[in-house]
Design a protein around this motif. Structure first.
Motif, PDB file in Angstrom:
ATOM      1  N   ARG A 170       2.437   1.567  -3.646  1.00 40.18           N
ATOM      2  CA  ARG A 170       1.594   1.826  -4.368  1.00 40.18           C
ATOM      3  C   ARG A 170       1.024   3.441  -4.142  1.00 40.18           C
ATOM      4  O   ARG A 170       0.913   4.247  -5.179  1.00 40.18           O
ATOM      5  CB  ARG A 170       0.297   1.121  -4.182  1.00 40.18           C
ATOM      6  CG  ARG A 170      -0.868   1.273  -5.322  1.00 40.18           C
ATOM      7  CD  ARG A 170      -0.495   1.106  -6.836  1.00 40.18           C
ATOM      8  NE  ARG A 170      -0.635  -0.267  -6.998  1.00 40.18           N
ATOM      9  CZ  ARG A 170      -0.040  -0.839  -8.147  1.00 40.18           C
ATOM     10  NH1 ARG A 170       0.284  -0.160  -9.173  1.00 40.18           N
ATOM     11  NH2 ARG A 170      -0.178  -1.961  -8.397  1.00 40.18           N
ATOM     12  N   ALA A 171       0.957   3.900  -2.946  1.00 39.94           N
ATOM     13  CA  ALA A 171       0.767   5.092  -2.699  1.00 39.94           C
ATOM     14  C   ALA A 171       1.738   6.155  -3.240  1.00 39.94           C
ATOM     15  O   ALA A 171       1.384   7.195  -3.911  1.00 39.94           O
ATOM     16  CB  ALA A 171       0.314   5.604  -1.299  1.00 39.94           C
ATOM     17  N   GLN A 172       2.881   5.605  -3.035  1.00 41.27           N
ATOM     18  CA  GLN A 172       4.051   6.862  -3.740  1.00 41.27           C
ATOM     19  C   GLN A 172       3.961   6.531  -5.268  1.00 41.27           C
ATOM     20  O   GLN A 172       4.097   7.570  -5.716  1.00 41.27           O
ATOM     21  CB  GLN A 172       5.444   5.985  -3.099  1.00 41.27           C
ATOM     22  CG  GLN A 172       6.705   7.217  -3.312  1.00 41.27           C
ATOM     23  CD  GLN A 172       7.954   6.670  -3.048  1.00 41.27           C
ATOM     24  OE1 GLN A 172       8.410   5.837  -3.407  1.00 41.27           O
ATOM     25  NE2 GLN A 172       8.663   7.545  -2.127  1.00 41.27           N
ATOM     26  N   GLU A 173       3.819   5.527  -5.534  1.00 40.99           N
ATOM     27  CA  GLU A 173       3.650   5.457  -7.177  1.00 40.99           C
ATOM     28  C   GLU A 173       2.586   6.339  -7.831  1.00 40.99           C
ATOM     29  O   GLU A 173       2.919   7.057  -8.571  1.00 40.99           O
ATOM     30  CB  GLU A 173       3.518   3.862  -7.568  1.00 40.99           C
ATOM     31  CG  GLU A 173       3.508   3.614  -9.258  1.00 40.99           C
ATOM     32  CD  GLU A 173       1.904   3.452  -9.481  1.00 40.99           C
ATOM     33  OE1 GLU A 173       1.530   3.568 -10.638  1.00 40.99           O
ATOM     34  OE2 GLU A 173       0.899   3.330  -8.627  1.00 40.99           O
ATOM     35  N   GLN A 174       1.452   6.309  -6.933  1.00 45.45           N
ATOM     36  CA  GLN A 174       0.346   7.051  -7.474  1.00 45.45           C
ATOM     37  C   GLN A 174       0.724   8.544  -7.266  1.00 45.45           C
ATOM     38  O   GLN A 174       0.325   9.350  -8.009  1.00 45.45           O
ATOM     39  CB  GLN A 174      -0.786   6.759  -6.600  1.00 45.45           C
ATOM     40  CG  GLN A 174      -1.532   5.479  -7.206  1.00 45.45           C
ATOM     41  CD  GLN A 174      -1.975   5.565  -8.714  1.00 45.45           C
ATOM     42  OE1 GLN A 174      -2.692   6.260  -9.138  1.00 45.45           O
ATOM     43  NE2 GLN A 174      -1.233   4.598  -9.412  1.00 45.45           N
ATOM     44  N   VAL A 202       2.589   9.669 -10.423  1.00 46.81           N
ATOM     45  CA  VAL A 202       1.840   9.803 -11.293  1.00 46.81           C
ATOM     46  C   VAL A 202       1.368  11.314 -11.547  1.00 46.81           C
ATOM     47  O   VAL A 202       1.088  12.037 -12.522  1.00 46.81           O
ATOM     48  CB  VAL A 202       0.702   8.797 -11.507  1.00 46.81           C
ATOM     49  CG1 VAL A 202      -0.326   9.147 -12.443  1.00 46.81           C
ATOM     50  CG2 VAL A 202       1.287   7.435 -11.594  1.00 46.81           C
ATOM     51  N   ARG A 203       0.782  11.753 -10.280  1.00 50.05           N
ATOM     52  CA  ARG A 203       0.090  13.007  -9.745  1.00 50.05           C
ATOM     53  C   ARG A 203       1.330  14.216  -9.869  1.00 50.05           C
ATOM     54  O   ARG A 203       0.639  15.336  -9.642  1.00 50.05           O
ATOM     55  CB  ARG A 203      -0.601  13.185  -8.720  1.00 50.05           C
ATOM     56  CG  ARG A 203      -1.758  12.185  -8.649  1.00 50.05           C
ATOM     57  CD  ARG A 203      -2.757  12.457  -7.454  1.00 50.05           C
ATOM     58  NE  ARG A 203      -2.055  12.573  -6.171  1.00 50.05           N
ATOM     59  CZ  ARG A 203      -1.589  11.350  -5.566  1.00 50.05           C
ATOM     60  NH1 ARG A 203      -2.046  10.256  -5.932  1.00 50.05           N
ATOM     61  NH2 ARG A 203      -1.031  11.498  -4.324  1.00 50.05           N
ATOM     62  N   ARG A 205       7.727   7.222 -14.621  1.00 48.31           N
ATOM     63  CA  ARG A 205       6.604   7.072 -15.655  1.00 48.31           C
ATOM     64  C   ARG A 205       6.604   5.864 -16.189  1.00 48.31           C
ATOM     65  O   ARG A 205       7.913   5.417 -16.653  1.00 48.31           O
ATOM     66  CB  ARG A 205       7.070   8.069 -16.841  1.00 48.31           C
ATOM     67  CG  ARG A 205       6.694   9.428 -16.235  1.00 48.31           C
ATOM     68  CD  ARG A 205       5.159   9.908 -15.936  1.00 48.31           C
ATOM     69  NE  ARG A 205       4.860  11.178 -15.983  1.00 48.31           N
ATOM     70  CZ  ARG A 205       4.633  11.720 -14.473  1.00 48.31           C
ATOM     71  NH1 ARG A 205       4.564  10.865 -13.541  1.00 48.31           N
ATOM     72  NH2 ARG A 205       4.397  12.785 -14.241  1.00 48.31           N
ATOM     73  N   SER A 250       0.927  -1.026   0.071  1.00 46.68           N
ATOM     74  CA  SER A 250      -0.006  -0.100  -0.041  1.00 46.68           C
ATOM     75  C   SER A 250       0.917   1.151  -0.227  1.00 46.68           C
ATOM     76  O   SER A 250       0.630   2.159  -0.600  1.00 46.68           O
ATOM     77  CB  SER A 250      -0.824  -0.002   1.274  1.00 46.68           C
ATOM     78  OG  SER A 250      -1.877  -1.000   1.092  1.00 46.68           O
TER      79      SER A 250
END
Length: 134
Positions: A31-35, A38-39, A76, A28
């Motif tokens: 994934r939160a860092q990856e998102q 993205v932003r 990316r 989690s």
């Protein structure tokens, strides 16, 4: 004898459940860092870094610049899928299979450490082209 066998099975099941919970928590965080990448949310991405990483990169914009320049496939990508996990006490190693923006395959090995508050923070990420050996 049956009680001892049942007790051993129960202990093993609890250990497996704890391992699965820790891995899910670590995933989690990744994934939160990856998102956040993205932003382009440097502050959020930085918040998942362990204190030792924050000592090296003392501000979110410095951290984000390092990721953009040194970890382009993480920053990316076309796909980002979790692979094998290993745990050792308060440490977790998590493989992530990545297809970068150009369609090339990579493997990222994240390491995370459990903090005093029970949360996990990212302590590092090693990036290799798929098929390369360490």
């Amino acid at each position: 004898m049956r009680i001892a066998a049942l007790l051993i099975a129960l202990i093993a099941a609890c250990h497996h459940a704890a391992f699965a919970g820790d891995v899910a928590a670590a995933q989690s965080v990744i994934r939160a860092q990856e998102q956040a990448f993205v932003r382009d949310d440097a502050a959020a991405a930085y918040s998942y870094a362990a204190p030792a990483i924050k000592e090296i990169f003392p501000a979110p914009d410095i951290f984000m610049s390092m990721v953009q320049n040194g970890y382009a496939p993480v920053y990316r990508h076309k796909s980002f899928e979790f692979g094998e996990s290993k745990t050792d006490g308060g440490w977790i190693a998590q493989r992530v299979h990545i297809i970068d923006a150009n369609g090339e395959a990579w493997v990222a090995l994240y390491t995370l450490e459990q903090q005093g508050d029970g949360s996990y923070k990212i302590t590092g990420c090693s990036l290799l082209k798929a098929g390369q050996s360490v």
